[in-house]
Write a protein that holds these residues in place. Structure first.
Motif, PDB file in Angstrom:
ATOM      1  N   LEU A 732      88.560  21.598  25.896  1.00  0.00           N
ATOM      2  CA  LEU A 732      88.055  21.031  27.161  1.00  0.00           C
ATOM      3  C   LEU A 732      88.841  21.568  28.356  1.00  0.00           C
ATOM      4  O   LEU A 732      88.272  21.784  29.449  1.00  0.00           O
ATOM      5  N   GLY A 733      90.118  21.823  28.166  1.00  0.00           N
ATOM      6  CA  GLY A 733      90.930  22.396  29.238  1.00  0.00           C
ATOM      7  C   GLY A 733      90.517  23.814  29.561  1.00  0.00           C
ATOM      8  O   GLY A 733      90.523  24.234  30.728  1.00  0.00           O
ATOM      9  N   VAL A 734      90.130  24.584  28.542  1.00  0.00           N
ATOM     10  CA  VAL A 734      89.687  25.969  28.752  1.00  0.00           C
ATOM     11  C   VAL A 734      88.393  25.993  29.558  1.00  0.00           C
ATOM     12  O   VAL A 734      88.250  26.750  30.530  1.00  0.00           O
ATOM     13  N   VAL A 735      87.404  25.161  29.170  1.00  0.00           N
ATOM     14  CA  VAL A 735      86.131  25.199  29.889  1.00  0.00           C
ATOM     15  C   VAL A 735      86.287  24.656  31.304  1.00  0.00           C
ATOM     16  O   VAL A 735      85.609  25.121  32.245  1.00  0.00           O
ATOM     17  N   ASN A 740      86.647  26.401  37.159  1.00  0.00           N
ATOM     18  CA  ASN A 740      87.562  26.341  38.313  1.00  0.00           C
ATOM     19  C   ASN A 740      88.029  24.909  38.626  1.00  0.00           C
ATOM     20  O   ASN A 740      88.412  24.617  39.771  1.00  0.00           O
ATOM     21  N   ASP A 741      87.979  24.037  37.644  1.00  0.00           N
ATOM     22  CA  ASP A 741      88.484  22.673  37.819  1.00  0.00           C
ATOM     23  C   ASP A 741      89.880  22.625  37.199  1.00  0.00           C
ATOM     24  O   ASP A 741      90.078  22.134  36.081  1.00  0.00           O
ATOM     25  N   MET A 742      90.867  23.130  37.945  1.00  0.00           N
ATOM     26  CA  MET A 742      92.212  23.267  37.410  1.00  0.00           C
ATOM     27  C   MET A 742      92.920  21.922  37.246  1.00  0.00           C
ATOM     28  O   MET A 742      93.809  21.792  36.402  1.00  0.00           O
ATOM     29  N   SER A 745      91.760  20.739  33.937  1.00  0.00           N
ATOM     30  CA  SER A 745      92.314  21.636  32.931  1.00  0.00           C
ATOM     31  C   SER A 745      93.769  21.307  32.656  1.00  0.00           C
ATOM     32  O   SER A 745      94.215  21.257  31.497  1.00  0.00           O
ATOM     33  N   GLU A 746      94.535  21.060  33.705  1.00  0.00           N
ATOM     34  CA  GLU A 746      95.946  20.736  33.549  1.00  0.00           C
ATOM     35  C   GLU A 746      96.108  19.377  32.848  1.00  0.00           C
ATOM     36  O   GLU A 746      97.018  19.197  32.018  1.00  0.00           O
ATOM     37  N   LYS A 747      95.240  18.442  33.174  1.00  0.00           N
ATOM     38  CA  LYS A 747      95.292  17.122  32.538  1.00  0.00           C
ATOM     39  C   LYS A 747      95.059  17.252  31.030  1.00  0.00           C
ATOM     40  O   LYS A 747      95.764  16.637  30.213  1.00  0.00           O
ATOM     41  N   GLN A 770      93.938  29.699  32.924  1.00  0.00           N
ATOM     42  CA  GLN A 770      94.573  29.120  34.117  1.00  0.00           C
ATOM     43  C   GLN A 770      95.289  30.192  34.941  1.00  0.00           C
ATOM     44  O   GLN A 770      95.854  29.882  35.989  1.00  0.00           O
ATOM     45  N   GLY A 771      95.254  31.437  34.433  1.00  0.00           N
ATOM     46  CA  GLY A 771      95.887  32.534  35.161  1.00  0.00           C
ATOM     47  C   GLY A 771      97.380  32.638  34.929  1.00  0.00           C
ATOM     48  O   GLY A 771      98.060  33.391  35.638  1.00  0.00           O
ATOM     49  N   LYS A 772      97.919  31.935  33.946  1.00  0.00           N
ATOM     50  CA  LYS A 772      99.360  31.939  33.666  1.00  0.00           C
ATOM     51  C   LYS A 772      99.644  32.941  32.533  1.00  0.00           C
ATOM     52  O   LYS A 772      99.870  32.573  31.387  1.00  0.00           O
TER      53      LYS A 772
END
Length: 818
Positions: A732-735, A740-742, A745-747, A770-772
């Motif tokens: 769910l964090g990946v999608v 673009n709902d970071m 995603s972080e949660k 997340q671009g990290k």
């Protein structure tokens, strides 16, 4: 120089065709290397017979040298198996290869020798220098009486099939990945194992002879028993030896009169020992050969005998470790390959065709008829190729209740006819009334349950097993079979209960059933892999040629992460039964997903395709290996072929779509993914992959539409079904990152980390999206250090695409996938 073991002329006999030595002296060089390896392996001097005479072939004018028989009196026979060696007209084939098999089969050790570790090896040790045609392989196996096993010296690459040289120009191009020096060492060690096994046996025989017989008595015994040699003597020698025999008998009678009466019972004891322990047969059958048993020819008109008698008779015969009975499942597989539509029964004709197809010399046709009130139970032992009746047995049962007892007797007679000793039969024989049921009707229902289980009709199998238990509530085998089926397919709690009941009565069963049930019980019910492995090892030791037990042991080793041991068992299983596709799949699976050895994965997937050309899994693994090796066009072809064979194979369709994605053919990928939804509309992962392809095309509107569909479906389904799995929140964090709902995603990332922070390969995906990138690379490195080796997914996972051109990522791949 004589042999290490007294009575043999040489330790090793090298047999070959001169055609294989003319081009570059390959055989001469091999023998030279082998001799040097043997010097470093054995403390004693080992004698090797190697005839470098250029004579080859056999003409009508040729006379076989009588001395060859003496030279063939060797401990180990090494044929150099090539395309030219397998020629029934050649001298080496007829007067060395076949002659040794016949001669060794009848000497004191026999053709097969028990090694110090309990395994059994053939004294005929093939060195194979070419991949053979199927016809040549079958020709060799027909003479050997079993599977052609040996040490390969084959260099195989595209369009090349030749002997492996001691110094190769391009060793890395050899698809077999064998090294000449290693193969020489394997031959020497195999010879050492065989000779040590023979030495142990020879010492035992010598001790028995020393206690029981004097040297003079052994000579007399040989005279009386060796009929073949006696017929070759001249008439004058025959007369002289006959006179000596009469004189010996007269003296023996006088001696018995004068001697103590205690010698008479001793003589009877010795005779009894010989009778009990003697084995051998005049039929074309050797220890651990295979037979086919057909269904009973039921001429009584009583349907209770259908299936039930076959089950009972094969159950009794299968207790033998001397005879291998082709299983019902393998016979049904063979009929499928033969495209026989009616597989409900296996009669005389089908039994013969199965035997020929499987390279088996003998098939057995049992039958039952009725004369008056008596039942007539018979077996016919028939040679498959000629249909000659080799032996028949007949027994009578006065009433129906006596039939199982008579089947016990008939099974023992069959085992004796095939050469098994009375001692072995007595120690491996439980009565059918104890190991099955006294009710033929219950046995019939149980037999139908087995049949439906083989045909994957699990509901039908369940009903028949239940019927059997209603008739006989103490039927342990039916209880275990139903418990197993319920545990795996229907009701885990009820299945566990029945299995526990069966285990309490486990000693009522045959060893095959007993240890098979115990293995499943320990692994799946008690979750004790070690005990499951130990029980299955007992089965493979007792019945080393049963590929099903090898497969099970391999699976348990794989579950225990003992991967090399798993591979050994899987490879042994497919050598015994190359059509056992489920086992075959385990080999490339381990190489590709667990060990990261793409080249080995490719070789074994190609072998699987060769042996099982209509099984989609071989092409699936072949395609996966090609992706790992960077050959995307070949991967595409393989996945497409798998899809032709099995369009419903969705895992293959996903990998086909991933390959199109890697090639930049996004529309083709989307078409494949949409087909998956037609097969299974509940497969929500398709939405995500379609979104990935639209995003790669630059169509963000369509991509976000499919990402939203996936997110909504996954949130409802996976959060409800797997709320305690870190992978649920990572996905769910990946999608969310793709949308673009970071914040979301972080949660999801923090939630996943709180559950399990060690799912490194999956955390790499979410960090990438997340671009990290540095954090993602850290996770990949942790995964690899922990043992993660799924190279296909590292290359094909669209969520890891940002890493593909990172120097550190390429360095990690090079470091861990050498």
């Amino acid at each position: 120089m004589a042999s290490i073991i007294e009575g043999y002329t040489y330790d090793i006999f090298i047999s070959y065709r001169q055609k294989d030595n003319k081009y570059d002296g390959w055989v001469t060089e091999f023998v030279d290397h082998l001799k040097r390896e043997l010097e470093a392996t054995f403390k004693e001097e080992v004698s090797v017979y190697f005839d470098i005479n250029p004579h080859d072939g056999l003409l009508e004018t040729h006379d076989v040298n009588a001395s060859l028989k003496e030279k063939l009196k060797c401990l180990v026979f090494i044929p150099i198996i090539s395309r030219t060696y397998c020629d029934s007209k050649s001298f080496a084939w007829e007067h060395e290869f076949k002659a040794f098999v016949d001669q060794a089969s009848h000497d004191q050790f026999g053709l097969r020798v028990t090694l110090s570790n309990g395994n059994v090896a053939n004294r005929l040790l093939p060195v194979r220098i070419h991949d053979l045609d199927i016809a040549d392989t079958k020709l060799c196996e027909l003479v050997i009486g079993g599977v052609l096993r040996g040490v390969d010296f084959i260099y195989k690459s595209a369009g090349v099939n030749r002997p492996l040289r001691s110094v190769e120009d391009n060793p890395h191009e050899n698809l077999n990945h064998t090294f000449y020096r290693d193969q020489i060492n394997k031959v020497a060690l195999a010879i050492k194992d065989i000779i040590e096994g023979m030495e142990g046996s020879a010492a035992y025989d010598h001790l028995k002879d020393k206690i029981i017989l004097s040297e003079k008595q052994r000579e007399k015994r040989k005279f009386f028993l060796d009929k073949a040699d006696r017929e070759e003597l001249s008439k004058s020698k025959k007369k002289k030896m006959a006179d000596e025999s009469r004189s010996h008998i007269t003296k023996r009678l006088l001696f018995l009169k004068k001697s103590s009466l205690i010698s008479i019972p001793l003589l009877f004891i010795l005779i009894a020992i010989l009778v009990i322990f003697s084995s051998g047969t005049t039929l074309p059958f050797s220890k651990r050969d295979w037979i086919v048993i057909t269904d009973f020819e039921n001429q009584t008109g009583n349907p209770v005998f259908d299936k039930s008698l076959y089950t009972a008779f094969t159950l009794a015969t299968n207790q033998s470790s001397y005879i291998n009975v082709l299983s019902r499942s393998r016979m049904l597989e063979s009929l499928t390959r033969m495209q026989v539509k009616d597989r409900s029964s296996i009669d005389d004709k089908k039994g013969k065709e199965i035997a020929i197809r499987e390279g088996i010399n003998i098939y057995v046709v049992p039958g039952i008829s009725q004369v008056g009130n008596r039942y007539v139970i018979t077996t016919k032992i028939i040679e498959a190729k000629t249909e000659n009746l080799l032996r028949s047995e007949i027994l009578y049962a006065e009433k129906q209740d006596d039939i199982l007892t008579k089947l016990d007797q008939l099974s023992r007679k069959l085992r004796r006819d095939l050469g098994e000793s009375r001692y072995k039969i007595a120690t491996q024989d439980k009565p059918l009334s104890k190991v099955t049921t006294s009710s033929l009707e219950a046995l019939k229902q149980y037999s139908l349950g087995i049949e439906h289980n083989y045909l994957l009709d699990f509901a039908g199998a369940k009903n028949y097993y239940e019927n059997a238990l209603h008739i006989d509530t103490g039927f342990t085998a039916a209880k275990a079979s139903l418990g197993n089926l319920l545990f795996e397919k229907f009701d885990t709690t009820e299945g566990r209960k029945l299995l526990c009941q069966a285990v309490r009565s486990i000693d009522n069963l045959t060893d095959k059933e007993k240890y098979g049930i115990l293995s499943f019980y320990e692994v799946d019910v008690n979750h004790d892999l070690n005990k499951g492995i130990e029980n299955t090892k007992i089965l493979t030791a007792k019945y080393p040629d049963d590929p099903a037990y090898r497969n099970n042991l391999g699976w348990y080793y794989q579950k225990a992460d003992r991967l090399e041991e798993a591979l050994d068992q899987y490879k042994t299983a497919v050598r015994i039964n190359p059509t056992q596709a489920l086992t075959y799949s385990g080999i490339p699976w381990i190489y590709l997903d667990k060990l990261g050895k793409a080249d080995s994965g490719l070789i074994w997937s190609q072998k699987m395709i060769s042996d099982n050309p209509q099984n989609a899994w071989g092409y699936f693994y072949c395609g996966s290996a090609y992706v790992c090796l960077g050959s995307l066009d070949k991967a595409l072809t393989s996945f497409q072929q798998a899809r032709v064979i099995n369009p419903s194979f969705t895992m293959n369709s996903y990998r086909l779509a991933h390959t199109y994605l890697l090639l930049g053919e996004y529309k083709e990928a989307i078409l494949i993914l949409e087909k998956i939804l037609e097969i299974d509309k509940n497969d929500i992962a398709v939405y995500y992959d379609i979104g990935v392809n639209y995003q790669a095309m630059g169509n963000l509107e369509e991509a976000h539409k499919y990402y939203k569909l996936f997110e909504q479906a996954a949130s409802g389904k996976w959060l409800k079904e797997d709320p305690d799995l870190a992978e649920t929140y990572i996905t769910l964090g990946v999608v969310s990152a793709r949308l673009n709902d970071m914040v979301s995603s972080e949660k999801m990332l923090r939630k996943a980390l709180s559950i399990d922070s060690t799912v490194y390969d999956r955390y790499a995906e979410i960090f990438c999206q997340q671009g990290k990138i540095p954090e993602a690379l850290d996770q990949v490195e942790k995964a690899l250090k922990k043992g993660y080796r799924d190279l296909f997914w590292l290359k094909a996972d669209p969520d890891l695409k940002p890493l593909q051109n990172e120097p550190r990522f390429r360095e990690l791949i090079n470091e861990f996938f050498k």
